[in-house]
Write a protein that holds these residues in place. Sequence first.
Motif, PDB file in Angstrom:
ATOM      1  N   THR A   1       0.821  -1.219   0.000  1.00  0.00           N
ATOM      2  CA  THR A   1       0.000   0.000   0.000  1.00  0.00           C
ATOM      3  C   THR A   1       0.848   1.258   0.000  1.00  0.00           C
ATOM      4  N   GLU A   2       2.164   1.120   0.191  1.00  0.00           N
ATOM      5  CA  GLU A   2       3.054   2.275   0.267  1.00  0.00           C
ATOM      6  C   GLU A   2       3.651   2.598  -1.097  1.00  0.00           C
ATOM      7  N   ASN A   3       3.670   3.875  -1.431  1.00  0.00           N
ATOM      8  CA  ASN A   3       4.246   4.312  -2.705  1.00  0.00           C
ATOM      9  C   ASN A   3       5.734   4.630  -2.604  1.00  0.00           C
TER      10      ASN A   3
ATOM     11  N   VAL B   1       9.537   2.757   3.340  1.00  0.00           N
ATOM     12  CA  VAL B   1       9.125   3.174   4.671  1.00  0.00           C
ATOM     13  C   VAL B   1      10.024   2.533   5.717  1.00  0.00           C
TER      14      VAL B   1
ATOM     15  N   LYS C   1       6.976   3.542  10.672  1.00  0.00           N
ATOM     16  CA  LYS C   1       5.780   3.742   9.835  1.00  0.00           C
ATOM     17  C   LYS C   1       4.963   2.442   9.749  1.00  0.00           C
TER      18      LYS C   1
ATOM     19  N   THR D   1      11.036  -1.601   1.116  1.00  0.00           N
ATOM     20  CA  THR D   1      10.064  -1.477   0.043  1.00  0.00           C
ATOM     21  C   THR D   1       9.836  -2.832  -0.608  1.00  0.00           C
TER      22      THR D   1
END
Length: 468
Positions: A404-406, A409, A413, A446
């Motif tokens: 869900t992370e672009n 992180v 987080k 990532t």
Amino acid sequence: MNLKEVLQMADEMVFAKTGQHLDNLQEAILRGTMQGEKYTKIAEDIHFNESYLRQVGSQLWQILSEELGEDVNKTNVRSAMERLQVSIVSHYAQDSVQIGFVNFCGENRDPPDRPNSHPRNQETSNSKPIKTPHQDLSEMPELGDFYSRTPELHTLTTSILQQRCRLITLTGISGIGKTTLAVQLVQQIKDEFEYAVWYTLDEFPTLEKFQSNLIQLFSHSEKEDSSPTNQKPLPLIKYLQNHRCLVVLDDVHNLFSSGELAGKYKPDYEEYRSLFKQIEKLSHQSCFLLIGWEPPKEVPQLTSENTPIRTLQLTGLDTATAQEILRDKGLAESDNCEALIHRYQGNPLWLKSVATLIQELGIGASELLIDDTILLPEDLKDVLQQQYDRTSELEKQVMSLLATENQPVNVAKLLQNGQISSSDLLNALQSLSRRCLIEKEASLYTLPPVLKQYIKTRRSHLTNIDSE
């Protein structure tokens, strides 16, 4: 003096000094130097890091300097080798010397100022005789398409032949080229060993059966090499101590449980842990190369040169090499191939899969790159599912969060959602890293774009099923 003569004499000197022949990287440096090329050009031609190339070159010039008794460097190596040849010719003129590779007709003697020269594959008084090699490579796949892996080949060759490492793991995500690299490696170094064997751990038997197979090979060949005896077979470690052996175990991840964190042995294969520990800890002259999606839990990701174990996590091909795959599939460089290679991370299998789909659909890579599209052909999804299904529920949760992370992180987080404790999160991240399923830079994590797309597609598919 031609290039072949230079390489042969340099090989002789390196062997005299180190007991090892010129490796691929040393030969490339010497070949390029003799052709007047700079380090930058040599590094570019063989797709290698220039700074490391210079380091290896410096070590090579030092070896030649010590053997020739004069300062040798990149600028004067040609003249130094020519002086050596003249010296040899003058010294042995009376013995009907034939210069090709300094073959001596008459009594074998050493060239002047080089008492320890070792011609390739020729036994000398100062070298331990190599026995006839015994090889069981029936399970080793054919090489097939091999794309340049010069840095990795050099790393593995150095670890095995020069640093004499006893246990090496070669890991990487599916399709990255682990087995192909290992086949190329074995073909190059197998004759340096008395025994070279390759086993694929697909539905492999217990440790007892595995050791029995190896011991049977050792004891049978020993009887062939000497008079038959009724002596009982020795423990496996004794054969590894008495002989120089290369043992390759492919698909080693089949020893480990699915649905668990990386490296947890299946109940029937727990004894392999003791074997690998024994290979690492006890003194012997052999090497085990383990190939798989994940290493044994007891093998750390980061190893020291002071230990007899090494680990190499294989990453994607560089852009220039990966472009060969796309050209073979009919994609021109004008199709924005660099972006395609980057998106699929230079993974040979992934690139072949998507390039085949593009080719069959008759579209261009530029069309594919619109809106950051990532195609997942069915054969690629099948491969990804195999690795995804091996992960634990905890790891699946973490991958869903990362999908869900672009942007990359940090741990803080990832902890904000409150679903996973800090201890569980760290264990999951370590396991995913060992399985090569996530990427880490500094303290940021990532998910690779292809895996991110796979997880999103999978989540969408499951949502659709639930809504029906």
